[in-house]
Design a protein around this motif. Structure first.
Motif, mmCIF file in Angstrom:
data_model
loop_
_atom_site.group_PDB
_atom_site.id
_atom_site.type_symbol
_atom_site.label_atom_id
_atom_site.label_comp_id
_atom_site.label_asym_id
_atom_site.label_seq_id
_atom_site.Cartn_x
_atom_site.Cartn_y
_atom_site.Cartn_z
ATOM 1 N N LEU A 1 0.847 -1.186 0.000
ATOM 2 C CA LEU A 1 0.000 0.000 0.000
ATOM 3 C C LEU A 1 0.882 1.234 0.000
ATOM 4 O O LEU A 1 1.878 1.293 0.740
ATOM 5 C CB LEU A 1 -0.911 0.018 1.231
ATOM 6 C CG LEU A 1 -2.294 -0.617 1.067
ATOM 7 C CD1 LEU A 1 -2.157 -2.113 0.849
ATOM 8 C CD2 LEU A 1 -3.166 -0.319 2.261
ATOM 9 N N ILE A 2 0.511 2.196 -0.819
ATOM 10 C CA ILE A 2 1.239 3.464 -0.862
ATOM 11 C C ILE A 2 0.219 4.589 -0.878
ATOM 12 O O ILE A 2 -0.726 4.581 -1.669
ATOM 13 C CB ILE A 2 2.168 3.527 -2.100
ATOM 14 C CG1 ILE A 2 2.836 4.898 -2.197
ATOM 15 C CG2 ILE A 2 1.438 3.191 -3.380
ATOM 16 C CD1 ILE A 2 3.902 4.967 -3.288
ATOM 17 N N GLY A 3 0.386 5.549 0.028
ATOM 18 C CA GLY A 3 -0.566 6.649 0.103
ATOM 19 C C GLY A 3 -0.285 7.555 1.273
ATOM 20 O O GLY A 3 0.708 7.392 1.996
ATOM 21 N N THR A 4 -1.171 8.522 1.495
ATOM 22 C CA THR A 4 -1.018 9.442 2.617
ATOM 23 C C THR A 4 -1.530 8.790 3.896
ATOM 24 O O THR A 4 -2.332 7.850 3.858
ATOM 25 C CB THR A 4 -1.806 10.739 2.357
ATOM 26 O OG1 THR A 4 -3.184 10.415 2.153
ATOM 27 C CG2 THR A 4 -1.277 11.454 1.122
ATOM 28 N N ALA A 5 -1.078 9.293 5.020
ATOM 29 C CA ALA A 5 -1.434 8.696 6.312
ATOM 30 C C ALA A 5 -2.944 8.723 6.544
ATOM 31 O O ALA A 5 -3.524 7.760 7.043
ATOM 32 C CB ALA A 5 -0.700 9.424 7.432
ATOM 33 N N ASP A 6 -3.610 9.836 6.197
ATOM 34 C CA ASP A 6 -5.049 9.952 6.428
ATOM 35 C C ASP A 6 -5.830 8.913 5.629
ATOM 36 O O ASP A 6 -6.769 8.297 6.147
ATOM 37 C CB ASP A 6 -5.529 11.365 6.054
ATOM 38 C CG ASP A 6 -5.086 12.400 7.062
ATOM 39 O OD1 ASP A 6 -4.684 11.997 8.172
ATOM 40 O OD2 ASP A 6 -5.129 13.598 6.741
ATOM 41 N N GLU A 7 -5.443 8.714 4.387
ATOM 42 C CA GLU A 7 -6.170 7.752 3.548
ATOM 43 C C GLU A 7 -5.865 6.315 3.952
ATOM 44 O O GLU A 7 -6.741 5.455 3.953
ATOM 45 C CB GLU A 7 -5.828 7.975 2.069
ATOM 46 C CG GLU A 7 -6.331 9.280 1.498
ATOM 47 C CD GLU A 7 -7.848 9.382 1.509
ATOM 48 O OE1 GLU A 7 -8.519 8.332 1.494
ATOM 49 O OE2 GLU A 7 -8.374 10.509 1.557
ATOM 50 N N LEU A 8 -4.619 6.035 4.321
ATOM 51 C CA LEU A 8 -4.254 4.675 4.731
ATOM 52 C C LEU A 8 -4.915 4.291 6.042
ATOM 53 O O LEU A 8 -5.188 3.107 6.286
ATOM 54 C CB LEU A 8 -2.731 4.561 4.862
ATOM 55 C CG LEU A 8 -1.929 4.591 3.560
ATOM 56 C CD1 LEU A 8 -0.437 4.655 3.870
ATOM 57 C CD2 LEU A 8 -2.228 3.371 2.699
ATOM 58 N N ILE B 1 0.186 -3.390 -6.484
ATOM 59 C CA ILE B 1 0.398 -2.180 -5.698
ATOM 60 C C ILE B 1 -0.954 -1.495 -5.545
ATOM 61 O O ILE B 1 -1.705 -1.367 -6.515
ATOM 62 C CB ILE B 1 1.393 -1.234 -6.385
ATOM 63 C CG1 ILE B 1 2.753 -1.930 -6.559
ATOM 64 C CG2 ILE B 1 1.565 0.054 -5.580
ATOM 65 C CD1 ILE B 1 3.706 -1.150 -7.442
ATOM 66 N N VAL B 2 -1.259 -1.067 -4.337
ATOM 67 C CA VAL B 2 -2.541 -0.427 -4.055
ATOM 68 C C VAL B 2 -2.279 1.006 -3.589
ATOM 69 O O VAL B 2 -1.503 1.224 -2.656
ATOM 70 C CB VAL B 2 -3.330 -1.208 -2.988
ATOM 71 C CG1 VAL B 2 -4.631 -0.498 -2.667
ATOM 72 C CG2 VAL B 2 -3.603 -2.629 -3.473
ATOM 73 N N VAL B 3 -2.915 1.947 -4.247
ATOM 74 C CA VAL B 3 -2.707 3.366 -3.975
ATOM 75 C C VAL B 3 -3.893 3.902 -3.185
ATOM 76 O O VAL B 3 -5.049 3.671 -3.540
ATOM 77 C CB VAL B 3 -2.545 4.148 -5.289
ATOM 78 C CG1 VAL B 3 -2.371 5.644 -5.008
ATOM 79 C CG2 VAL B 3 -1.367 3.610 -6.087
ATOM 80 N N ALA B 4 -3.594 4.613 -2.102
ATOM 81 C CA ALA B 4 -4.622 5.245 -1.272
ATOM 82 C C ALA B 4 -4.306 6.731 -1.167
ATOM 83 O O ALA B 4 -3.529 7.152 -0.304
ATOM 84 C CB ALA B 4 -4.676 4.599 0.114
ATOM 85 N N LEU B 5 -4.883 7.520 -2.057
ATOM 86 C CA LEU B 5 -4.675 8.967 -2.100
ATOM 87 C C LEU B 5 -6.022 9.662 -2.288
ATOM 88 O O LEU B 5 -6.962 9.074 -2.844
ATOM 89 C CB LEU B 5 -3.745 9.346 -3.260
ATOM 90 C CG LEU B 5 -2.277 8.945 -3.158
ATOM 91 C CD1 LEU B 5 -1.562 9.240 -4.473
ATOM 92 C CD2 LEU B 5 -1.584 9.672 -2.013
ATOM 93 N N PRO B 6 -6.135 10.919 -1.846
ATOM 94 C CA PRO B 6 -7.374 11.662 -2.110
ATOM 95 C C PRO B 6 -7.592 11.821 -3.611
ATOM 96 O O PRO B 6 -6.668 12.210 -4.330
ATOM 97 C CB PRO B 6 -7.122 13.018 -1.428
ATOM 98 C CG PRO B 6 -6.017 12.777 -0.454
ATOM 99 C CD PRO B 6 -5.167 11.706 -1.055
ATOM 100 N N TRP B 7 -8.780 11.525 -4.076
ATOM 101 C CA TRP B 7 -9.046 11.617 -5.507
ATOM 102 C C TRP B 7 -9.032 13.055 -5.995
ATOM 103 O O TRP B 7 -8.903 13.304 -7.199
ATOM 104 C CB TRP B 7 -10.385 10.958 -5.826
ATOM 105 C CG TRP B 7 -10.339 9.460 -5.720
ATOM 106 C CD1 TRP B 7 -9.393 8.724 -5.086
ATOM 107 C CD2 TRP B 7 -11.269 8.525 -6.270
ATOM 108 N NE1 TRP B 7 -9.658 7.382 -5.188
ATOM 109 C CE2 TRP B 7 -10.825 7.227 -5.908
ATOM 110 C CE3 TRP B 7 -12.439 8.648 -7.006
ATOM 111 C CZ2 TRP B 7 -11.501 6.076 -6.282
ATOM 112 C CZ3 TRP B 7 -13.125 7.497 -7.378
ATOM 113 C CH2 TRP B 7 -12.658 6.231 -7.025
ATOM 114 N N THR B 8 -9.148 13.996 -5.080
ATOM 115 C CA THR B 8 -9.094 15.406 -5.473
ATOM 116 C C THR B 8 -7.662 15.890 -5.688
ATOM 117 O O THR B 8 -7.461 16.933 -6.293
ATOM 118 C CB THR B 8 -9.767 16.280 -4.400
ATOM 119 O OG1 THR B 8 -9.168 15.994 -3.118
ATOM 120 C CG2 THR B 8 -11.257 15.988 -4.332
ATOM 121 N N SER B 9 -6.682 15.133 -5.184
ATOM 122 C CA SER B 9 -5.271 15.506 -5.351
ATOM 123 C C SER B 9 -4.780 14.992 -6.698
ATOM 124 O O SER B 9 -3.969 14.056 -6.773
ATOM 125 C CB SER B 9 -4.430 14.949 -4.204
ATOM 126 O OG SER B 9 -4.882 15.406 -2.955
#
Length: 491
Positions: A171-178, A235-243
């Motif tokens: 998983l790769i992403g920002t702390a809030d989304e993860l 690989i799984v991405v967890a990011l805000p879709w608005t970013s």
């Protein structure tokens, strides 16, 4: 300026991180199929038991067993379709503590109705008694309700002890989304077994991604490519879709990794999905990049490569030996030319060729061969026109660094240059490089002095990566012989 790249290890990840440890595991993606097959077997078996028992009590004989088995199969298929409609085979439903007696009963009622309609349409009333049909309905219902309760309890135990396995992913992403996804949520809702998670700096809200954020993404991708190459299949991405800017940077960097890439719903989208109405709620996962070849396709391609390479070396060994002697006699220097090139997943390797020049370039600057190039020896010109200089790459194939057919590997200096000039250039590394390729049999053999020529070659390489098949490989091999005889663009 965002915080530096960090790797977060959650204590609760133990059952997932050790998913490869159990000798026997149950893939999460196969659980629905397993339950469907078990339901079919239970319905057919319960129908036979109930019908035979009724016939023995009423008439003293088993009756028409074949007809009973056929009706049981019809009931089983009808039940499976209805149960699928109600979402009873979804892993999230199977792991719920609440019993599913109501949807199971409704699905079974539909199945019994289908049996009755079948008997009416086929005019089988005289052959099948109503008592046997009622016995099928009663015994089947008891068996399905009891089996599902028992199976759900066992499935929850399997989840707790790590027996259930999913797609092994980083998983790769920002702390809030993860933070919204625990290991159980990922496995149950998406079939993902988390190997590790990499935390990126949050988006600063600007239109462009900062240099620190881009550097963090590059370090994350480098870690994935080096540390998890043999154990991760996605690989799984967890990011805000608005970013959008950050998403584009991450997806762009992940293009160089030959793994499937999935995008998780962000917090806003997840909130909407949780409010889905109806009996069958869906969990959404967006595939933004597919893996180039499945495990089976990789095995088939490897078997073909080894078979052809070993046979070719056996048949061509006298020619290769004579070539080596001729090179040694003509000019001083080694017989083999070695140069670092990028292979599968961008990993560097040493490519072998018969030496055809008086130089051995392998550095920051590598000059492509030109027409009437003074660096090419007289023997080297013959070897290059006939492609005999490429034969030592059969050893690269046996070593697993190359394939018989694939995108031709370029010098590392050229990869770095063209990677900045041509979009999606990194996709070429999603497959092993080849001795010959789809671009070569379409006229792009030899040097590419102009950028537009390289763009056309890369476009053909990317088509091959996206459309690979054994038939295409065989077609390329045959057409390569024709290209060698034509000696087009060979210098």
């Amino acid at each position: 300026m965002g915080p530096p790249l960090s790797i977060v290890h959650e204590p609760s990840l133990a059952p997932v991180a050790s998913a490869a440890a159990p000798r026997r595991s149950l893939p999460s993606g196969r659980i629905d199929l397993l339950f469907i097959l078990c339901d079919l077997a239970i319905v057919v078996g319960a129908g036979l038991v109930g019908s035979i028992a009724f016939a023995m009590l009423a008439h003293g004989e088993a009756g028409d067993v074949a007809s009973q088995a056929g009706l049981g199969l019809i009931a089983g298929v009808a039940y499976a379709l209805a149960a699928h409609h109600f979402g009873l085979y979804r892993l999230e439903s199977l792991l719920r503590h609440q019993p599913d007696d109501t949807p199971v009963s409704a699905s079974w009622a539909f199945a019994v109705l289908m049996v009755a309609i079948t008997l009416f349409l086929l005019k089988m009333g005289p052959e099948v008694s109503r008592g046997s049909t009622l016995a099928l309905g009663l015994v089947g219902w008891i068996a399905l309700v009891g089996w599902r309760r028992l199976a759900k309890r066992r499935l929850r135990s399997a989840l707790a002890d790590g027996t259930i396995s999913g797609r092994r992913a980083v998983l790769i992403g920002t702390a809030d989304e993860l933070a919204q996804f625990g290991w159980r949520d990922l496995l149950v809702r998406y079939g993902i077994a988390e190997v590790d998670r990499i935390t990126l700096p949050p988006d600063d809200g600007t239109v462009h991604v900062s240099r620190a954020q881009r550097a963090a993404v590059e370090r994350a991708v480098a870690r994935i490519r080096t540390s998890f190459d043999e154990t991760v299949d996605s690989i799984v991405v967890a990011l805000p879709w608005t970013s959008t800017a950050q998403l584009e940077v991450v997806m762009e960097e992940l293009r160089s990794v030959p793994l499937a890439v999935w995008l998780l719903p962000d917090r806003a989208v997840s909130t909407v999905l949780q409010r889905q109405a109806g009996p069958c709620r869906h969990a959404y996962l967006v595939e933004t990049q597919r893996a180039p070849l499945t495990a089976l396709e990789q095995t088939v391609k490897r078997v073909v490569d080894v078979g052809i390479a070993a046979t070719a070396l056996l048949v061509l060994s006298p020619l290769m030996l004579a070539t080596a002697v001729a090179i040694k006699l003509e000019s001083p220097g080694p017989v083999l030319f070695r140069q670092r090139r990028h292979g599968f997943n961008g990993r560097p390797f040493l490519i072998y060729k018969f030496r055809t020049m008086t130089v051995m370039e392998d550095g920051a600057t590598v000059v492509q061969a030109q027409v009437a190039d003074p660096r090419v020896t007289r023997l080297g010109a013959v070897l290059r026109r006939t492609s005999i200089d490429e034969l030592p790459q059969l050893f690269n194939v046996l070593r697993g660094e190359m394939s018989i057919v694939g995108p031709r590997p370029h010098a590392i200096a050229h990869d770095e240059y063209y990677g900045k000039m041509i979009a999606n250039y990194a996709f070429r590394h999603h497959m092993k490089p080849g001795i010959t390729g789809w671009a070569q049999v379409h006229g792009f053999r030899g040097g590419t002095p102009r950028l537009e020529l390289m763009q056309q070659r890369v476009a053909l390489d990317l088509w091959y990566v996206a459309n690979w098949s054994v038939w295409i490989d065989l077609q390329v091999m045959v057409r390569t012989v024709v290209e060698v005889l034509r000696q087009r663009n060979a210098f």
